[in-house]
Design a protein around this motif. Structure first.
Motif, PDB file in Angstrom:
ATOM      1  N   GLY A   1      63.493 119.118 -12.433  1.00  0.00           N
ATOM      2  CA  GLY A   1      64.339 118.121 -12.213  1.00  0.00           C
ATOM      3  C   GLY A   1      65.083 117.739 -10.994  1.00  0.00           C
TER       4      GLY A   1
ATOM      5  N   SER B   1      68.297 115.971 -11.510  1.00  0.00           N
ATOM      6  CA  SER B   1      68.865 115.017 -12.501  1.00  0.00           C
ATOM      7  C   SER B   1      70.155 114.373 -12.025  1.00  0.00           C
TER       8      SER B   1
ATOM      9  N   CYS C   1      67.507 121.072 -15.876  1.00  0.00           N
ATOM     10  CA  CYS C   1      68.455 119.884 -15.817  1.00  0.00           C
ATOM     11  C   CYS C   1      69.700 119.771 -15.265  1.00  0.00           C
TER      12      CYS C   1
ATOM     13  N   LEU D   1      63.819 114.555 -16.005  1.00  0.00           N
ATOM     14  CA  LEU D   1      64.242 115.404 -17.134  1.00  0.00           C
ATOM     15  C   LEU D   1      65.660 115.157 -18.119  1.00  0.00           C
ATOM     16  N   ALA D   2      66.683 114.721 -17.204  1.00  0.00           N
ATOM     17  CA  ALA D   2      67.846 114.482 -17.941  1.00  0.00           C
ATOM     18  C   ALA D   2      68.587 113.732 -16.798  1.00  0.00           C
TER      19      ALA D   2
ATOM     20  N   ASP E   1      74.976 118.827 -20.669  1.00  0.00           N
ATOM     21  CA  ASP E   1      74.321 120.205 -21.057  1.00  0.00           C
ATOM     22  C   ASP E   1      74.678 120.448 -22.665  1.00  0.00           C
TER      23      ASP E   1
ATOM     24  N   GLY F   1      60.673 116.191 -20.712  1.00  0.00           N
ATOM     25  CA  GLY F   1      60.625 115.199 -19.369  1.00  0.00           C
ATOM     26  C   GLY F   1      60.028 114.087 -19.221  1.00  0.00           C
TER      27      GLY F   1
ATOM     28  N   SER G   1      58.446 115.675 -14.918  1.00  0.00           N
ATOM     29  CA  SER G   1      59.352 116.746 -15.552  1.00  0.00           C
ATOM     30  C   SER G   1      58.753 117.208 -16.845  1.00  0.00           C
TER      31      SER G   1
END
Ligand code: ADP
Length: 494
Positions: free
Chosen positions: A269, A271, A301, A425-426, A455, A465, A469
Motif C-alpha cells: 500500500g 496509504s 498499511c 489498502l488503508a 492501525d 485491499g 493491494s
C-alpha cells in the motif's frame, strides 16, 4: 526506609532456538536436499541458526501429507466443535509461552520486545480464539426454488491450503492464515518468510502439543522462487493465501493459472493519512507517528502519504518532527526501545535508496535521513516535507521509517490525490467534523478507513485491499469464505 524495586530495563537475553527443521506429516525432518539457510539477528547482523531449506521435493511431501490428512484420518472425522477446541488449546499454549514467543519474534525480526509482547502476541491469541468460535458455526441456507424440490447449501472446507507469508509480523501472519483455515476444516502447507522462520517453527511444535492430527499443519521454510513457487504450482494444493508484495502476487497469479487455484492476496500500500485543520492536532500527530513508524515502518498499511491541510501545515510538521526525534532506537530487547532495526540488508539498502531519491527530487528532509549506529540495520525516523505527488517517495511503497508530508487546500482535491495510486489498502482521516469524516470514508478507495485513529486491528474486522493491494479479505467472517467452497444440494420431493 522502603526501597523502590527497579523494573528490569532489559528482558532476559535471547531465547533458545528449539526447532530448525521442516514439519511434514507430524514429524520434524531435514530437507531432502540436506540444504540449510541461515537466519540472522537484524540488530547485530549475527547468524542465529541454520534452518532446513525446503524446495520442490519437500513441498511435494508436505502437499501429499496435507492431502492425505484432509481426506482420511482423524481430521475429516472430527466434529467442528472439536476443531474449535484445538484452536483454543493452541491459544492457551501461546498464552503460556507468550514471553518465549515474543522474544523469538524480536530476535528474528528485530521488532522491539515491548511491541512483540503488547501487540503481536495478544493479537495472535485473540485471532485463534475468535476463529475457534467460528468452527461450529459455518452454516448454509435452505433455498426456496421452483418445483417440488428441497434445496440447500453447505459450506465445505476448500481442501489443502498453501499459505505464503512475509516477515513483518511473522507469528501474527501465521495466526491470520492458520486460524480461519483450520476452523473451516482445511489442512495446511505453510511457507514462512526466509528472513523470519523461527516463531512459525516453534508454533508448529505447539500445534502438535495442542493435538492437531499429523499432516493437518505442515511447515516448509525455504525461498520464494523454489519452495514458494512449488507450492503455488502443486496440483494437490487447492488454494494459495499469500501476503507480500504485489509483484510477487503477479508471479503467483501466473504460476497458479495451470491448476486454476483459488487465490487470496493481501499486498502492499501507499496509504493516505489525511489531517484536516479542525482535527485534535496532538491526537493527529501522535496517530500519524504511530501510523507510519510502528514496526519500523514495515506495515503494509503504513500511513506513508500524510496529507495536511495548509492552514496547520507548519505547526503539524514541527510537532511531528519533535515526536519523530523522540523515538528511542536501540537494542530491541531493551524495554524502553521504541524502534528496532529493519529486517535485513536488502530492506535497509532499499530504504536508504528511497531517502536519496527524496533528496534528489527536491523534497525537504526535516529530520532523520541516515543510518543510525554502526551495527544492525537501523535507520533514523525520517520525515520529508514539501513532497509532491509525483516523487518516488510519494508513489512507491518504501516499507521503512520514511514519512512524506503533502500539503492540501480542499477536500475534493485531497480525495482525488489520495486515490491517485495503484494501491487501496488503508486510509485515515483526522477531523472533528463528522460530515467530512464520512465523506472521506465513502470516497477513498481502500479496504479499511480509520477515523481519528490508526492501525486499529481486531480479529472480527475484515482487512484487505482494493485495487493492487489485494484480492479477498483476511479476518472476520469474510476470511472463512477464503477457505470454504459453497455446495448446492437439490432433492426431488415427488
Ligand atoms: P518481501 O519483499 O516483503 O519479502 P515478498 O513478496 O518477496 O515480499 O515475499 C513474501 C513471501 O513470498 C515470502 O515468504 C517469500 O519467500 C515468498 N515468495 C517470494 N517469491 C515467491 C514466488 N515466486 N512464489 C511464491 N512465493 C514467493
Amino acid at each position: 526506609m522502603a526501597t523502590a524495586v527497579a523494573k528490569p530495563q532489559r528482558a532476559s537475553s535471547a531465547p533458545k532456538v528449539r526447532q530448525t527443521q521442516l514439519l511434514i506429516d507430524g514429524k520434524w525432518c531435514d530437507a531432502r536436499s540436506g540444504k540449510t539457510f541461515a537466519t540472522y539477528n537484524p540488530a547485530t547482523e549475527q547468524k542465529i541458526a541454520d534452518i532446513a531449506e525446503g524446495d520442490a521435493a519437500d513441498i511435494d511431501r508436505a502437499a501429499k501429507a496435507a492431502r492425505k490428512a484432509f481426506e482420511s484420518g482423524d481430521w475429516p472425522k472430527m466434529d467442528a466443535r472439536d476443531r474449535g477446541k484445538l484452536l483454543n488449546r493452541l491459544a492457551d499454549l501461546a498464552e503460556k509461552h507468550l514471553d518465549e514467543l515474543a522474544a523469538l519474534e524480536t530476535l528474528d525480526n528485530g521488532k522491539p520486545l515491548r511491541d512483540s509482547r503488547a501487540a503481536d502476541l495478544p493479537l495472535v491469541i485473540d485471532c485463534l480464539r475468535y476463529y475457534a468460535g467460528w468452527a461450529d458455526k459455518l452454516t448454509g441456507d435452505t433455498i426456496p426454488i421452483r418445483g417440488n424440490y428441497f434445496c440447500y447449501t453447505r459450506r465445505e472446507p476448500m481442501g489443502v491450503a498453501g499459505q505464503i507469508i512475509p516477515w513483518n509480523f511473522p507469528l501474527l501472519m501465521v495466526a491470520w492464515k492458520w486460524a480461519p483455515a483450520l476452523a473451516a476444516g482445511c489442512t495446511i502447507v505453510m511457507k514462512p518468510a526466509e528472513q523470519t522462520p523461527l516463531s512459525c517453527l516453534r508454533f508448529g511444535e505447539l500445534a502438535l502439543e495442542a493435538g492437531f492430527p499429523k499432516g493437518v499443519i505442515n511447515i516448509v521454510p525455504g525461498y520464494g522462487p523454489t519452495a514458494g513457487a512449488a507450492l503455488v504450482k502443486h496440483p494437490e494444493v487447492d488454494k494459495i493465501a499469500f501476503t507480500g508484495e504485489h509483484r510477487t502476487a503477479q508471479i503467483i497469479m501466473g504460476d497458479a493459472a495451470q491448476t486454476l487455484k483459488r487465490l487470496t492476496f493481501e499486498l502492499g500500500g501507499k496509504s493516505p493519512n489525511i489531517i484536516f485543520a479542525d482535527a485534535d492536532l496532538d491526537a493527529a500527530v501522535a496517530g500519524t507517528e504511530f501510523g507510519l513508524f510502528f514496526n519500523q515502518g514495515q506495515c503494509c498499511c503504513a500511513g506513508s502519504r500524510v496529507f495536511v491541510e495548509e492552514k496547520i501545515h507548519a505547526e503539524f510538521v514541527s510537532k511531528l518532527v519533535k515526536r519523530a526525534k523522540a523515538r528511542k532506537l536501540g537494542d530491541p530487547f531493551d524495554l524502553s526501545t521504541t524502534q528496532g532495526p529493519q529486517v535485513d540488508q536488502a530492506q535497509f539498502d532499499k530504504i536508504l535508496s528511497y531517502i536519496d531519491k527524496g533528496n534528489e527530487a527536491g523534497a525537504k528532509c526535516v529530520t532523520g535521513g541516515k543510518r543510525w549506529g554502526k551495527k544492525g540495520f537501523y535507520i533514523e525516523p525520517t520525515v520529508f516535507d514539501e513532497v509532491t505527488d509525483d516523487m518516488p517517495i510519494a508513489t512507491d511503497e518504501i516499507f521503512g521509517p520514511v514519512l512524506s508530508v503533502l500539503p492540501f487546500k480542499k477536500i475534493d482535491e485531497v480525495i482525488t490525490r489520495a486515490n491517485n495510486t495503484c494501491y487501496g489498502l488503508a486510509a485515515a482521516v483526522w477531523t472533528r467534523d463528522v460530515g467530512k469524516a464520512h465523506r472521506i470514508a465513502g470516497s477513498v478507495r481502500a479496504g479499511t478507513v480509520w477515523i481519528n485513529c490508526y492501525d486499529v486491528f481486531d480479529a472480527a474486522a475484515p482487512f484487505g485491499g482494493f485495487k493492487m493491494s489485494g484480492i479477498g479479505r483476511e479476518l472476520g467472517a469474510a476470511a472463512l469464505h477464503n477457505y470454504t467452497e459453497l455446495k448446492t444440494v437439490t432433492m426431488n420431493l415427488d
